[in-house]
Scaffold this active site. Sequence first.
Site, mmCIF file in Angstrom:
data_model
loop_
_atom_site.group_PDB
_atom_site.id
_atom_site.type_symbol
_atom_site.label_atom_id
_atom_site.label_comp_id
_atom_site.label_asym_id
_atom_site.label_seq_id
_atom_site.Cartn_x
_atom_site.Cartn_y
_atom_site.Cartn_z
ATOM 1 N N PHE A 30 0.138 -8.603 -9.355
ATOM 2 C CA PHE A 30 0.180 -7.290 -8.743
ATOM 3 C C PHE A 30 -0.514 -6.261 -9.626
ATOM 4 O O PHE A 30 -0.395 -6.298 -10.860
ATOM 5 C CB PHE A 30 1.630 -6.813 -8.562
ATOM 6 C CG PHE A 30 2.496 -7.695 -7.731
ATOM 7 C CD1 PHE A 30 2.618 -7.493 -6.368
ATOM 8 C CD2 PHE A 30 3.220 -8.731 -8.306
ATOM 9 C CE1 PHE A 30 3.447 -8.289 -5.592
ATOM 10 C CE2 PHE A 30 4.053 -9.540 -7.548
ATOM 11 C CZ PHE A 30 4.162 -9.316 -6.182
ATOM 12 N N ASP A 31 -1.198 -5.318 -8.995
ATOM 13 C CA ASP A 31 -1.599 -4.095 -9.671
ATOM 14 C C ASP A 31 -0.365 -3.194 -9.770
ATOM 15 O O ASP A 31 0.651 -3.447 -9.117
ATOM 16 C CB ASP A 31 -2.719 -3.418 -8.870
ATOM 17 C CG ASP A 31 -3.135 -2.079 -9.462
ATOM 18 O OD1 ASP A 31 -3.201 -1.973 -10.710
ATOM 19 O OD2 ASP A 31 -3.377 -1.134 -8.686
ATOM 20 N N GLY A 32 -0.470 -2.129 -10.568
ATOM 21 C CA GLY A 32 0.656 -1.216 -10.713
ATOM 22 C C GLY A 32 0.617 -0.056 -9.732
ATOM 23 O O GLY A 32 1.343 -0.026 -8.738
ATOM 24 N N PHE A 50 -2.805 -8.645 -5.574
ATOM 25 C CA PHE A 50 -2.750 -7.428 -4.766
ATOM 26 C C PHE A 50 -3.239 -6.234 -5.575
ATOM 27 O O PHE A 50 -2.775 -6.009 -6.700
ATOM 28 C CB PHE A 50 -1.317 -7.154 -4.295
ATOM 29 C CG PHE A 50 -0.736 -8.228 -3.427
ATOM 30 C CD1 PHE A 50 -0.985 -8.256 -2.064
ATOM 31 C CD2 PHE A 50 0.069 -9.226 -3.970
ATOM 32 C CE1 PHE A 50 -0.438 -9.241 -1.250
ATOM 33 C CE2 PHE A 50 0.627 -10.212 -3.170
ATOM 34 C CZ PHE A 50 0.364 -10.223 -1.804
ATOM 35 N N ASP A 70 -4.896 -1.926 -4.956
ATOM 36 C CA ASP A 70 -5.186 -0.869 -3.990
ATOM 37 C C ASP A 70 -6.636 -0.393 -4.053
ATOM 38 O O ASP A 70 -7.048 0.417 -3.218
ATOM 39 C CB ASP A 70 -4.252 0.331 -4.213
ATOM 40 C CG ASP A 70 -4.546 1.055 -5.528
ATOM 41 O OD1 ASP A 70 -4.615 0.369 -6.574
ATOM 42 O OD2 ASP A 70 -4.721 2.282 -5.516
#
Length: 370
Positions: free
Chosen positions: A208-210, A325, A327
Site C-alpha cells: 500500500f501507498d500511504g 495500491f 493514488d
Amino acid sequence: MNNVLYPYRQKSCNFELDWIKIELFFTLVCEEQLWIFYTLLLQPKPENAITIGVSARVLFNMEKEQQIYEQQGMEEYIKYQVEHETQPFSPGPAFSFVKALEAVNTRLRELYPESEELFDVVLMTNNHAYVGLRLINTINYHKLFIERFCMTGGNSPIGYLKAYHTNLYLSADPVKVREALEEGIAAATMFTPEKITEVSETQLRVAFDGDAVLFSDESERIYKNKPLDHVQYTHNNTHDFNFTLSNKFGFLEALGKLQKKFYGKGQRMDCPIRTYLVTARSAASSGTRALKTLRSWGLEIDEALFLAGAPKGPMLEKIRPHIFFDDQMFHVEGAAEMGTVACHVPYGIAQRITKKGIHDKETSSAPQES
C-alpha cells in the site's frame, strides 16, 4: 467423512438437503470433479466473508475479445464468444492475486475448520449470459473457487456491490471504480504490466501507498499547496499527532483480522499474509506519525519502506507483491514498468493532475466489460 469435508453433517436437520449433497458428492467423484464439491460446501456466508469483487477483464486476459467488440461490434463479439466458449481465457493481472487468496483460505480451514472468516471472490461483469458460459468454463478449467457471479447484461454492476457485501472491488474501468468509491466501497483500477513478475504461490503479499490510500490526503494537500519549508515545518512539529485514516480503503483492516487468526495459533512468522507500506515520504518527517496512526487503530503493517522520493518500482520488484495500491499514476506506471500488478486508487488531491500513459489507454475501455 470428517467435518472438514462435510461441515454441516452434525448441524443440518434437513435430510432432503443432506441426500442432495451426498448424491452430488458421488456424482462428482465419478466425474473426477470432486473439487467442485469442496467448493460448494466450503463457501462462506457473505456477511462473514471478506468479499473481493473482480471484473472479468482483470481476472482473465480478454484483449482479443475487446478488439473484436471495438472493431466489429456487439453481435460479432457475442458470436465469437459463443463459438469459443469451450476455449478458456488465459490468466489476467488479478489471477495470481485470486490464487493467493485461495491459498490463504486453505491455511485458514486447516486451523479453523468451522470458521467462515475467509476470502470470497465474486466475478463482476456487465457481460451477457452467452459470454458468461465461457467465463464459467474458464473458471472450471483453472479450478478457481469462484461460485458467485454477477452478470448484468449490459448494465453496470456497481449497484450490486453492497448487496454482495463487497470489501474490495477491482476493475479495469476507472469510471466504475470511481462509482464504487462514491458508494463507500474500497475500489481500484487494475493495470496489466507487459510482463508480470512471478509471485509467491503460498503467501499473499499486498503493498500500500500511504497518503490517500491507507491515510487521508491531508499531508498530500499540504505538500501540493504549501512551500517546501512549510511542509517540512508542519511534518516536524506534528509527529505526535496521528494521520487520519482513509475512509475509502479499509482492506488493510480486513487483512489484519485474518492475520491475527494465524497469530493466535502461533504462526506469526509463518503467516500466509504479508503487508507492506511503500511510501515516497521520508522516515524522518512522516515515519513516526504513520506508524503511530496504524498502531492507534490496532492495525499492523509487516514492513514499512520510506523511500524519501526514490522510485517505488525497484523496491516493489524486490517485494514481488501480488497487488500494489497507489493514488498517483506516476507510481502506478513505475511499478507496472517493473512487472508489478499495480492498482490506481482515484482518491484525493493528486487526482486533479492528469497524466498521459496507461491511464489514458484504460479510460477508453469498452462498456461491455467492467
